[in-house]
Design a protein around this motif. Structure first.
Motif, short mmCIF file in Angstrom:
data_model
loop_
_atom_site.label_atom_id
_atom_site.label_comp_id
_atom_site.label_asym_id
_atom_site.label_seq_id
_atom_site.Cartn_x
_atom_site.Cartn_y
_atom_site.Cartn_z
N THR A 101 2.83 -41.00 3.00
CA THR A 101 3.06 -40.81 4.43
C THR A 101 1.71 -40.79 5.14
O THR A 101 0.86 -39.95 4.84
CB THR A 101 3.80 -39.49 4.67
OG1 THR A 101 5.02 -39.53 3.94
CG2 THR A 101 4.11 -39.29 6.15
N ASP B 114 15.56 -30.20 -10.09
CA ASP B 114 16.31 -30.95 -11.12
C ASP B 114 15.46 -31.33 -12.33
O ASP B 114 15.99 -31.75 -13.35
CB ASP B 114 16.88 -32.23 -10.47
CG ASP B 114 15.80 -33.10 -9.85
OD1 ASP B 114 15.51 -34.16 -10.38
OD2 ASP B 114 15.22 -32.68 -8.80
N PHE C 232 -0.30 -39.62 -0.63
CA PHE C 232 -0.61 -40.22 0.68
C PHE C 232 0.28 -41.40 1.02
O PHE C 232 -0.15 -42.40 1.57
CB PHE C 232 -2.09 -40.63 0.78
CG PHE C 232 -3.01 -39.49 0.55
CD1 PHE C 232 -2.97 -38.39 1.40
CD2 PHE C 232 -3.88 -39.46 -0.53
CE1 PHE C 232 -3.81 -37.31 1.18
CE2 PHE C 232 -4.71 -38.39 -0.75
CZ PHE C 232 -4.68 -37.30 0.10
N GLY D 298 7.31 -34.00 -2.18
CA GLY D 298 8.67 -34.39 -1.80
C GLY D 298 9.02 -34.11 -0.34
O GLY D 298 10.19 -34.04 0.03
N LYS D 299 8.01 -34.00 0.52
CA LYS D 299 8.27 -33.71 1.94
C LYS D 299 9.11 -34.81 2.59
O LYS D 299 10.08 -34.54 3.30
CB LYS D 299 6.94 -33.54 2.69
CG LYS D 299 6.06 -32.43 2.15
CD LYS D 299 4.72 -32.33 2.86
CE LYS D 299 3.82 -33.53 2.65
NZ LYS D 299 3.38 -33.74 1.24
N SER D 300 8.71 -36.06 2.33
CA SER D 300 9.45 -37.17 2.94
C SER D 300 10.86 -37.27 2.36
O SER D 300 11.82 -37.59 3.07
CB SER D 300 8.70 -38.49 2.74
OG SER D 300 7.45 -38.43 3.39
N SER D 301 10.99 -36.97 1.08
CA SER D 301 12.32 -37.00 0.46
C SER D 301 13.22 -35.95 1.11
O SER D 301 14.42 -36.17 1.30
CB SER D 301 12.21 -36.70 -1.04
OG SER D 301 11.33 -37.61 -1.65
N SER E 140 2.91 -35.81 -2.47
CA SER E 140 3.92 -36.08 -3.51
C SER E 140 4.81 -34.91 -3.90
O SER E 140 5.48 -34.97 -4.92
CB SER E 140 3.26 -36.65 -4.79
OG SER E 140 2.65 -37.87 -4.50
N ALA F 15 15.54 -32.30 -3.62
CA ALA F 15 15.79 -33.36 -2.64
C ALA F 15 16.54 -34.50 -3.29
O ALA F 15 17.26 -35.25 -2.63
CB ALA F 15 14.47 -33.86 -2.06
N1 LIG Z 1 13.22 -35.71 -9.51
C1 LIG Z 1 12.90 -35.51 -8.24
N2 LIG Z 1 11.97 -36.29 -7.64
C2 LIG Z 1 11.68 -36.06 -6.35
C3 LIG Z 1 12.29 -35.03 -5.63
N3 LIG Z 1 11.78 -35.06 -4.37
C4 LIG Z 1 10.90 -36.06 -4.32
N4 LIG Z 1 10.81 -36.67 -5.52
C5 LIG Z 1 9.91 -37.81 -5.85
O1 LIG Z 1 8.58 -37.42 -5.66
C6 LIG Z 1 7.80 -38.52 -5.22
C7 LIG Z 1 7.08 -38.16 -3.93
O2 LIG Z 1 8.03 -37.91 -2.92
P1 LIG Z 1 7.71 -38.00 -1.39
O3 LIG Z 1 8.90 -37.53 -0.68
O4 LIG Z 1 7.15 -39.32 -1.02
O5 LIG Z 1 6.53 -36.92 -1.31
P2 LIG Z 1 5.63 -36.48 -0.05
O6 LIG Z 1 5.43 -35.02 -0.15
O7 LIG Z 1 6.23 -36.99 1.18
O8 LIG Z 1 4.26 -37.21 -0.37
P3 LIG Z 1 3.05 -37.63 0.65
O9 LIG Z 1 3.69 -38.37 1.77
O10 LIG Z 1 2.17 -38.48 -0.17
O11 LIG Z 1 2.41 -36.36 1.05
C8 LIG Z 1 8.77 -39.68 -5.05
O12 LIG Z 1 8.70 -40.49 -6.19
C9 LIG Z 1 10.12 -38.99 -4.95
O13 LIG Z 1 11.17 -39.82 -5.41
C10 LIG Z 1 13.27 -34.21 -6.30
O14 LIG Z 1 13.86 -33.28 -5.75
N5 LIG Z 1 13.53 -34.50 -7.61
#
Ligand SMILES: Nc1nc2c(ncn2[C@@H]2O[C@H](COP(=O)(O)OP(=O)(O)OP(=O)(O)O)[C@@H](O)[C@H]2O)c(=O)[nH]1
Ligand SMILES: [Mg+2]
Length: 449
Positions: A201, A294, A199, A179-182, A177, A321
């Motif tokens: 991803t 942000d 999790f 924000g890697k996928s974002s 969480s 992101a």
């Molecule tokens: N406000 C804000 N929210 C973000 C940002 N980047 C990601 N998010 C939020 O953070 C949450 C997790 O983002 P993902 O991109 O799914 O995170 P991840 O690291 O891929 O998570 P896993 O796949 O579980 O490891 C989502 O609800 C996104 O919308 C950001 O730059 N700003």
């Protein structure tokens, strides 16, 4: 790999191509002709060898895209031998460059031909044909003036499947969480699932980042947690993917994270998991990326992370992101690091293992199939080539072939399969009448090639 992400992201990481080695040149059946010698001895030169088709792992490439446009590849043929014992010239090899990490399979047999994991590593996927031997090779005490020579051997041909394994230049690594996928969704055409629970991803996603004149590949891997190196969470499998990336983009959540975490403590968790998995992962070049700039409180946390990174000698970028803030600066830096890492990988070609030549297991097998009453087909790469290299219009050459086939076990295999004299036998493009030769009275000393 996530099918959806791959389709939507124009990222081609699979291709099927047909490769064909160059044909060997024919041997010559010439005789010496000199003004004052009425009939000289045999003087036919050998045909040249056909070029091989070679795949080479090139660190400058990141996709198999070009192989989805052009599918047929053929190396140069050898030229024919000539009189006066002049041999033909060998055909040039055809070198096909593929990204490091390309796995090559034989489409027909499913055999894995090679896993090109080292820069500069090479594999011959279709051998060029041997040049046919000139008539000078077939001289025996009872055959002083052979009127035949071998034809050139056709180059091998096959369909091969190329598949680029997850081999990213940079891997996005961090807790769930963060924000890697974002981030990968923002910087590439990949569209992984994004959600606010850990999790999200489950399988790695790849994205190609277009960075001006060059492009590089980023992997978004599932989040790591404490104990991942021991197999916790999605564990080992994903650490292994990270191993293959030259650069780690260590993503940390500046928002206080889920459960109100401290980014410096998070960095320490990931560092521990990386080094517990493999010591060299701790030494891997790394860029720290603070995300969610942000959100409230993030700017203050970012300053602490930045100060810590400066102290630790790690490059640091703060981004969002969500809004895109800071991303162009980060990408410029990452692109130039990737370029330098690729260059230094390319400077170590001597680490690459020796060239490997693929020979399918079926090559040496003699296989007899009964097609119907009194009709058989003999299969086997080597056997079929012997036939193709024979000049069927020349009785002497055919008799020579028969003895070679017998020595290779063809007659015995046919007899075991139930063939009887008078039956029809197909080998390659040629058909014979099966006859059991009179007890072998052939002169010895002939090379079986
Ligand atoms: N406000 C804000 N929210 C973000 C940002 N980047 C990601 N998010 C939020 O953070 C949450 C997790 O983002 P993902 O991109 O799914 O995170 P991840 O690291 O891929 O998570 P896993 O796949 O579980 O490891 C989502 O609800 C996104 O919308 C950001 O730059 N700003
Ligand atoms: Mg994710």
């Amino acid at each position: 790999m996530d099918r959806t992400a791959r389709n939507e992201s124009a990222f081609v990481d699979e291709a099927r191509i047909h490769v064909r080695g160059g044909d060997g040149g024919a041997g010559s059946a010439a005789f010496r002709r000199e003004a004052h010698v009425p009939k000289g001895g045999p003087a036919g030169g050998d045909g040249g060898k056909g070029g091989d088709v070679v795949l080479e792992a090139d660190p400058a490439l990141s996709t198999l895209l070009e192989y989805s446009y052009k599918r047929h590849y053929r190396a140069e043929r050898g030229t024919h031998g000539k009189g006066g014992n002049r041999d033909g010239a060998d055909g040039a090899d055809l070198i096909l460059r593929v990204p490091v990490g390309t796995v090559v399979r034989d489409e027909e047999t499913g055999e894995t031909i090679a896993d090109l994991s080292q820069p500069g590593q090479r594999v011959v996927v279709a051998r060029g044909g041997r040049g046919g031997r000139g008539n000078t090779h077939f001289v025996t005490p009872t055959r002083r003036a052979p009127t035949f020579a071998e034809l050139g051997e056709p180059g091998e041909e096959r369909w091969i499947a190329l598949e680029l394994k997850l081999l990213a230049d940079a891997a996005l690594v961090g807790l769930p969480s963060v924000g890697k996928s974002s981030i990968i969704a923002r910087i590439s055409a990949a569209r992984p699932k994004i959600a606010d629970y850990p999790f999200t991803t489950l399988v790695p996603n790849l994205g190609v980042v277009d960075a001006g004149e060059s492009s590089f590949v980023v992997a978004d891997v599932p989040g790591l947690i404490e104990g991942a190196s021991q197999g916790a969470g999605l564990g080992h499998a994903f650490l292994r993917h990270i191993e293959r990336s030259a650069l780690i983009l260590h993503v940390v959540d500046l928002s206080g994270g889920y459960e109100g975490r401290d980014p410096l403590a998070d960095i320490a968790v990931i560092d521990r998991e990386l080094s517990a998995h493999a010591a060299e992962l701790a030494e891997r070049p790394q860029v720290v990326v603070g995300n969610k700039l942000d959100l409230p409180g993030a700017a203050e946390r970012s300053q602490r992370v930045e100060a810590w990174c400066r102290e630790a000698g790690r490059p640091y970028f703060a981004i969002s992101a969500a809004t895109g803030e800071g991303i162009p600066e980060m990408l410029r830096d990452v692109a130039s690091r990737v370029r330098r890492l690729r260059e230094s990988a390319a400077e170590r070609p001597d680490e690459a293992p020796a060239m490997f030549v693929y020979e399918p297991a079926s090559e040496r097998v003699v296989d007899v199939v009964r097609l119907g009453p009194g009709e058989f087909r003999v299969r086997g790469g080597r056997i079929e080539r012997m036939v193709i290299m024979t000049d069927m219009a020349n009785d002497e050459a055919v008799a020579y072939l028969q003895r070679r086939l017998q020595r290779a076990g063809v007659e015995e295999a046919l007899r075991k399969a139930g063939a009887e004299p008078g039956d029809t036998v197909h080998i390659g493009p040629v058909s014979f009448e099966f006859e059991v030769p009179a007890q072998d009275a052939s002169p010895g000393g002939e090379d079986d090639g």
